[in-house]
Design a protein around this motif. Structure first.
Motif, PDB file in Angstrom:
ATOM      1  N   ALA A  78       1.325  -4.544  -5.576  1.00 49.90           N
ATOM      2  CA  ALA A  78       0.777  -3.301  -5.040  1.00 49.90           C
ATOM      3  C   ALA A  78      -0.736  -3.398  -5.021  1.00 49.90           C
ATOM      4  O   ALA A  78      -1.323  -4.235  -5.718  1.00 49.90           O
ATOM      5  CB  ALA A  78       1.207  -2.107  -5.884  1.00 49.90           C
ATOM      6  N   LEU A 115      -6.674   6.735  -4.369  1.00 50.43           N
ATOM      7  CA  LEU A 115      -7.348   7.758  -5.151  1.00 50.43           C
ATOM      8  C   LEU A 115      -8.714   8.040  -4.527  1.00 50.43           C
ATOM      9  O   LEU A 115      -9.576   7.168  -4.508  1.00 50.43           O
ATOM     10  CB  LEU A 115      -7.520   7.282  -6.600  1.00 50.43           C
ATOM     11  N   LEU A 158      -3.940  -0.738  -5.451  1.00 53.18           N
ATOM     12  CA  LEU A 158      -4.465   0.599  -5.709  1.00 53.18           C
ATOM     13  C   LEU A 158      -5.868   0.644  -5.096  1.00 53.18           C
ATOM     14  O   LEU A 158      -6.669  -0.257  -5.326  1.00 53.18           O
ATOM     15  CB  LEU A 158      -4.529   0.864  -7.214  1.00 53.18           C
ATOM     16  N   VAL A 197      -2.655   4.128 -13.996  1.00 50.60           N
ATOM     17  CA  VAL A 197      -1.951   4.647 -12.822  1.00 50.60           C
ATOM     18  C   VAL A 197      -0.865   3.653 -12.399  1.00 50.60           C
ATOM     19  O   VAL A 197       0.293   4.024 -12.175  1.00 50.60           O
ATOM     20  CB  VAL A 197      -2.929   4.922 -11.649  1.00 50.60           C
ATOM     21  N   LEU A 198      -1.238   2.368 -12.318  1.00 49.77           N
ATOM     22  CA  LEU A 198      -0.262   1.342 -11.935  1.00 49.77           C
ATOM     23  C   LEU A 198       0.847   1.217 -12.976  1.00 49.77           C
ATOM     24  O   LEU A 198       2.017   1.034 -12.634  1.00 49.77           O
ATOM     25  CB  LEU A 198      -0.964  -0.013 -11.747  1.00 49.77           C
ATOM     26  N   LEU A 210      -7.510   3.218 -13.976  1.00 47.45           N
ATOM     27  CA  LEU A 210      -6.787   2.753 -12.788  1.00 47.45           C
ATOM     28  C   LEU A 210      -5.554   1.944 -13.190  1.00 47.45           C
ATOM     29  O   LEU A 210      -4.486   2.076 -12.576  1.00 47.45           O
ATOM     30  CB  LEU A 210      -7.709   1.927 -11.889  1.00 47.45           C
ATOM     31  N   ASP A 222       0.351   7.228  -2.746  1.00 46.42           N
ATOM     32  CA  ASP A 222       0.114   7.695  -4.113  1.00 46.42           C
ATOM     33  C   ASP A 222      -0.746   6.734  -4.932  1.00 46.42           C
ATOM     34  O   ASP A 222      -1.084   7.010  -6.075  1.00 46.42           O
ATOM     35  CB  ASP A 222       1.427   8.004  -4.841  1.00 46.42           C
ATOM     36  N   LEU A 223      -1.117   5.597  -4.330  1.00 43.82           N
ATOM     37  CA  LEU A 223      -2.038   4.653  -4.974  1.00 43.82           C
ATOM     38  C   LEU A 223      -3.413   4.668  -4.300  1.00 43.82           C
ATOM     39  O   LEU A 223      -4.222   3.764  -4.510  1.00 43.82           O
ATOM     40  CB  LEU A 223      -1.467   3.233  -4.961  1.00 43.82           C
ATOM     41  N   LYS A 234       3.370   4.155 -12.811  1.00 45.12           N
ATOM     42  CA  LYS A 234       4.201   4.116 -11.607  1.00 45.12           C
ATOM     43  C   LYS A 234       5.102   2.879 -11.561  1.00 45.12           C
ATOM     44  O   LYS A 234       5.816   2.658 -10.588  1.00 45.12           O
ATOM     45  CB  LYS A 234       3.324   4.193 -10.359  1.00 45.12           C
ATOM     46  N   LEU A 252       0.832  -1.200   0.000  1.00 47.31           N
ATOM     47  CA  LEU A 252       0.000   0.000   0.000  1.00 47.31           C
ATOM     48  C   LEU A 252       0.866   1.250   0.000  1.00 47.31           C
ATOM     49  O   LEU A 252       1.866   1.320   0.721  1.00 47.31           O
ATOM     50  CB  LEU A 252      -0.898  -0.011   1.237  1.00 47.31           C
ATOM     51  N   HIS A 253       0.485   2.203  -0.820  1.00 49.01           N
ATOM     52  CA  HIS A 253       1.246   3.439  -0.957  1.00 49.01           C
ATOM     53  C   HIS A 253       0.263   4.602  -1.076  1.00 49.01           C
ATOM     54  O   HIS A 253      -0.745   4.485  -1.782  1.00 49.01           O
ATOM     55  CB  HIS A 253       2.128   3.387  -2.213  1.00 49.01           C
ATOM     56  N   TYR A 306       4.329  -0.461 -11.556  1.00 48.37           N
ATOM     57  CA  TYR A 306       3.902  -1.661 -10.828  1.00 48.37           C
ATOM     58  C   TYR A 306       3.483  -2.800 -11.752  1.00 48.37           C
ATOM     59  O   TYR A 306       3.497  -3.964 -11.346  1.00 48.37           O
ATOM     60  CB  TYR A 306       2.739  -1.337  -9.883  1.00 48.37           C
TER      61      TYR A 306
END
Length: 151
Positions: free
Chosen positions: A75, A10, A77, A28-29, A25, A7-8, A32, A4-5, A34
């Motif tokens: 990760a 939303l 999101l 986004v991954l 979505l 910046d992930l 970044k 978990l981050h 992932y």
């Protein structure tokens, strides 16, 4: 390894339909680092074949994911939606699920994926925790609440 981050996370994501949401979505991954270039199409294909919507009490959700071969590193999101987006119910019932929370998983270890899903179920079966998570307006707090369950 942290899944978990901030910046992930939303908050107030929006899309007119499931396919658009999944593509956005997944991007986004991808941006970044992932997931691989193959991930966006893989997640759409998997969601079509194996729907991931859950009509959980309090807040309906979806957990879209793709096979481990499409991930670079694991990760999660988390997307809170401004308006519900309709997913189909997990298990093949064909029922609509007006999801307001989406947990998009980038899984690089199939066995770890099963363990992670089991831990998530402790949140999904607790209406109070789920509503609290949905109402949290700070990405750091969302991460902390989920890490408390997943650790």
């Amino acid at each position: 390894m942290a899944l978990l981050h901030e910046d992930l996370v939303l908050l107030d994501a929006a899309a007119p339909d499931r396919e658009t949401l999944l593509r956005e979505l997944a991007q986004v991954l991808l941006k970044k680092g992932y997931v691989k270039d193959s991930y966006p199409e893989a997640i759409l294909a998997r969601e079509a074949a194996y729907p991931t919507g859950l009509n959980t009490k309090g807040v309906a959700l979806a957990m879209p994911h793709a096979a481990a071969e499409h991930a670079e590193k694991a990760a999660i999101l988390v997307a809170r939606l401004k308006e519900p987006v309709v997913f189909k119910e997990m298990g093949g019932s064909g029922k609509d699920v007006p999801a307001r929370l989406v947990f998009m998983l980038a899984v690089d270890d199939p066995e770890g994926h099963v363990i992670m899903l089991g831990k998530f179920m402790s949140i999904f079966t607790d209406e109070t925790k789920l509503v609290d998570l949905y109402e949290t307006n700070d990405p750091a707090a969302v991460v902390a609440k989920l890490e408390a369950v997943l650790s």
